[in-house]
Write a protein that holds these residues in place. Structure first.
Motif, PDB file in Angstrom:
ATOM      1  N   VAL A 105       0.843  -1.201   0.000  1.00 36.37           N
ATOM      2  CA  VAL A 105       0.000   0.000   0.000  1.00 36.37           C
ATOM      3  C   VAL A 105       0.878   1.251   0.000  1.00 36.37           C
ATOM      4  O   VAL A 105       1.904   1.316   0.674  1.00 36.37           O
ATOM      5  N   SER A 106       0.471   2.229  -0.786  1.00 37.19           N
ATOM      6  CA  SER A 106       1.155   3.527  -0.806  1.00 37.19           C
ATOM      7  C   SER A 106       0.131   4.606  -1.127  1.00 37.19           C
ATOM      8  O   SER A 106      -0.967   4.314  -1.627  1.00 37.19           O
ATOM      9  N   PHE A 107       0.491   5.853  -0.832  1.00 36.46           N
ATOM     10  CA  PHE A 107      -0.392   6.965  -1.162  1.00 36.46           C
ATOM     11  C   PHE A 107      -0.046   7.501  -2.547  1.00 36.46           C
ATOM     12  O   PHE A 107       1.090   7.400  -3.003  1.00 36.46           O
ATOM     13  N   ASN A 108      -1.051   8.036  -3.247  1.00 35.01           N
ATOM     14  CA  ASN A 108      -0.806   8.714  -4.517  1.00 35.01           C
ATOM     15  C   ASN A 108      -1.332  10.152  -4.426  1.00 35.01           C
ATOM     16  O   ASN A 108      -1.911  10.542  -3.405  1.00 35.01           O
ATOM     17  N   ALA A 113      -8.823   8.825  -4.904  1.00 35.37           N
ATOM     18  CA  ALA A 113      -8.689   7.644  -5.774  1.00 35.37           C
ATOM     19  C   ALA A 113      -8.177   6.449  -4.976  1.00 35.37           C
ATOM     20  O   ALA A 113      -7.183   6.552  -4.259  1.00 35.37           O
ATOM     21  N   VAL A 114      -8.868   5.318  -5.107  1.00 37.71           N
ATOM     22  CA  VAL A 114      -8.399   4.056  -4.519  1.00 37.71           C
ATOM     23  C   VAL A 114      -8.163   3.101  -5.679  1.00 37.71           C
ATOM     24  O   VAL A 114      -9.108   2.607  -6.294  1.00 37.71           O
ATOM     25  N   GLU A 152     -11.188   2.516   3.054  1.00 38.40           N
ATOM     26  CA  GLU A 152     -11.999   3.621   3.573  1.00 38.40           C
ATOM     27  C   GLU A 152     -12.111   3.572   5.091  1.00 38.40           C
ATOM     28  O   GLU A 152     -12.105   4.602   5.765  1.00 38.40           O
ATOM     29  N   GLN A 153     -12.206   2.346   5.643  1.00 31.80           N
ATOM     30  CA  GLN A 153     -12.311   2.209   7.096  1.00 31.80           C
ATOM     31  C   GLN A 153     -11.058   2.713   7.796  1.00 31.80           C
ATOM     32  O   GLN A 153     -11.139   3.344   8.853  1.00 31.80           O
ATOM     33  N   ALA A 161      -7.909  13.793   0.620  1.00 32.41           N
ATOM     34  CA  ALA A 161      -6.788  14.663   0.251  1.00 32.41           C
ATOM     35  C   ALA A 161      -5.785  13.960  -0.654  1.00 32.41           C
ATOM     36  O   ALA A 161      -5.127  14.578  -1.482  1.00 32.41           O
ATOM     37  N   ARG A 162      -5.667  12.671  -0.501  1.00 34.39           N
ATOM     38  CA  ARG A 162      -4.737  11.891  -1.333  1.00 34.39           C
ATOM     39  C   ARG A 162      -5.287  10.492  -1.519  1.00 34.39           C
ATOM     40  O   ARG A 162      -5.993   9.964  -0.660  1.00 34.39           O
ATOM     41  N   GLY A 163      -4.941   9.897  -2.634  1.00 38.08           N
ATOM     42  CA  GLY A 163      -5.452   8.581  -2.945  1.00 38.08           C
ATOM     43  C   GLY A 163      -4.565   7.476  -2.408  1.00 38.08           C
ATOM     44  O   GLY A 163      -3.504   7.718  -1.820  1.00 38.08           O
ATOM     45  N   VAL A 164      -5.019   6.254  -2.619  1.00 37.52           N
ATOM     46  CA  VAL A 164      -4.293   5.077  -2.129  1.00 37.52           C
ATOM     47  C   VAL A 164      -4.137   4.069  -3.267  1.00 37.52           C
ATOM     48  O   VAL A 164      -5.096   3.790  -3.998  1.00 37.52           O
ATOM     49  N   ASP A 165      -2.922   3.545  -3.408  1.00 37.64           N
ATOM     50  CA  ASP A 165      -2.642   2.458  -4.348  1.00 37.64           C
ATOM     51  C   ASP A 165      -2.474   1.165  -3.565  1.00 37.64           C
ATOM     52  O   ASP A 165      -1.736   1.124  -2.567  1.00 37.64           O
ATOM     53  N   VAL A 166      -3.145   0.121  -4.023  1.00 39.32           N
ATOM     54  CA  VAL A 166      -3.056  -1.197  -3.380  1.00 39.32           C
ATOM     55  C   VAL A 166      -2.661  -2.222  -4.439  1.00 39.32           C
ATOM     56  O   VAL A 166      -3.294  -2.288  -5.504  1.00 39.32           O
ATOM     57  N   VAL A 167      -1.624  -2.993  -4.165  1.00 35.50           N
ATOM     58  CA  VAL A 167      -1.215  -4.066  -5.084  1.00 35.50           C
ATOM     59  C   VAL A 167      -1.204  -5.380  -4.308  1.00 35.50           C
ATOM     60  O   VAL A 167      -0.453  -5.535  -3.334  1.00 35.50           O
TER      61      VAL A 167
END
Length: 383
Positions: A105-108, A113-114, A152-153, A161-167
């Motif tokens: 997980v990282s922020f974008n 955006a998720v 989201e939880q 304010a910033r999105g999250v990338d999940v791989v």
């Protein structure tokens, strides 16, 4: 499950004695899907990214339930965090049991955006018909929703304010996928992230039924109007030697003969070929739609009746009645040169399966011997 899915009777399986005993006593342990496991890893990784490393997490399951899963490990570096959870399938003999499922997980910089994708060991969709976009990771809709809900939880207001990338990745996923139907379905490079309830019920037939439905959907999406339904890998190999058709036209129905033809008819396919050996085909001829139902043993009296219709004498009939297996009956039939027996058996299968499919399919039945020779073929066009 819907009316087109397995009935309760069809879901009964003939299990090993020790498993049957545990099932009867309610001692079989449930497990969690790959989707639930990936969600746990994601929640743990995101918490770590926010500065809180945990050893277990609570995951929200569909229909309002929750589950608590252990976190195997967590690593954080260069603005990203990776956590792993181990797939626990309970007492279900699934190939993914014990597999490590990781989430990085990282922020974008895209507010709100998720983005969820698959990495190493998660398959990619290469064929239409699966309800997933071609080229995307094989993460099914329910797990996708669970993953987004977990983000989201944990992140809450922060993702505005910033999105999250999940791989999602599965280190041994590519190897495990070879033991699944994924290559046949056009899901390449790894396993799928699955689950509709989040929970794995031991020895459930639902996953096999889903694989049959998906296989038919892939064939239809590729333009096929016919399917070759086989009872297993060996009969499929023999069928492939007979029919020069693309891989997606071959579907292993296993024990679910009636279910498979009913699905093919419901999906408006034109034709199916049902190919197998004497044991499963005899059960189909007897009217058993799910050939592994408890108590669905081959009826030697039924086989003797077919042989009598083909002119077998009383000595042969007595021998058939005392036979150990359907294969043994086949040896008796061959030894005594009873003409027409296999043709009649295939015709009976055709009658049963035509009735079960509502007469909406052209059906051909093929019986192989155990060396791949065709003992009989029967087909009859719809009126």
């Amino acid at each position: 499950m819907s009316d087109d899915d397995l009935s309760l009777a069809e879901q009964e399986q003939e299990l090993p004695a020790e498993v049957e005993e545990k099932k009867r006593k309610g001692q079989l342990r449930t497990g969690y899907t790959t989707g639930t496991t990936a969600t746990a890893a994601t929640k743990a990784a995101l918490l770590a990214l926010l500065g809180k490393e945990v050893r277990e997490v609570q995951v929200s399951l569909p229909k309002g339930k929750t589950a608590t899963l252990k976190v195997a490990w967590t690593q954080s570096e260069n603005g990203r965090a990776t956590s792993a959870a181990v797939k626990d399938g309970g007492d279900d003999p699934d190939v993914t049991h014990g597999a490590e499922i990781c989430s990085t997980v990282s922020f974008n910089d895209k507010a709100g955006a998720v983005n969820i994708d698959g990495g190493q060991g998660v398959g990619r969709v290469t064929k239409p018909g699966l309800g997933l976009e071609v080229g995307r990771a094989a993460i099914n809709p329910t797990p996708m929703a669970m993953l987004k809900q977990a983000v989201e939880q944990v992140a809450g207001e922060q993702i505005k304010a910033r999105g999250v990338d999940v791989v999602i990745s599965v280190p041994k996923g590519e190897e495990l996928a070879k033991k699944t139907d994924n290559p046949r379905l056009g899901i390449m490079g790894g396993i799928s992230i699955l689950g509709t309830t989040g929970i794995v019920l031991p020895y459930s037939t639902a996953s096999f039924a889903a694989a049959i439905r998906q296989s038919l959907d892939v064939a239809i999406a590729a333009g096929a109007d016919s399917a070759i339904l086989t009872t297993g890998g060996r009969s499929e190999d023999f069928a492939k030697a007979m029919f020069d058709l693309p891989e997606h036209c071959f579907v292993q129905m296993g024990d679910f003969a009636g279910y498979s033809v009913r699905q093919a008819a419901a999906k408006k396919m034109r034709r199916v070929v049902m190919a197998g050996f004497i044991g499963k085909l005899t059960k189909m001829a007897m009217g058993v739609k799910q050939t592994h139902v408890r108590g669905s043993h081959v009826d030697m009296e039924f086989m003797a009746g077919l042989a009598e219709s083909c002119g077998a004498n009383q000595k042969v009939l007595a021998e058939i009645r005392q036979a150990n297996t359907a294969r043994h009956v086949g040896e008796i039939i061959t030894k005594n040169n009873i003409k027409g027996f296999y043709d009649l058996l295939c015709r009976k299968v055709h009658e049963q399966m035509s009735e079960y499919s509502g007469g909406r399919l052209d059906i051909e039945v093929i019986m192989f011997d155990f060396d791949g020779r065709v003992l009989a073929r029967y087909t009859q066009a719809r009126h």
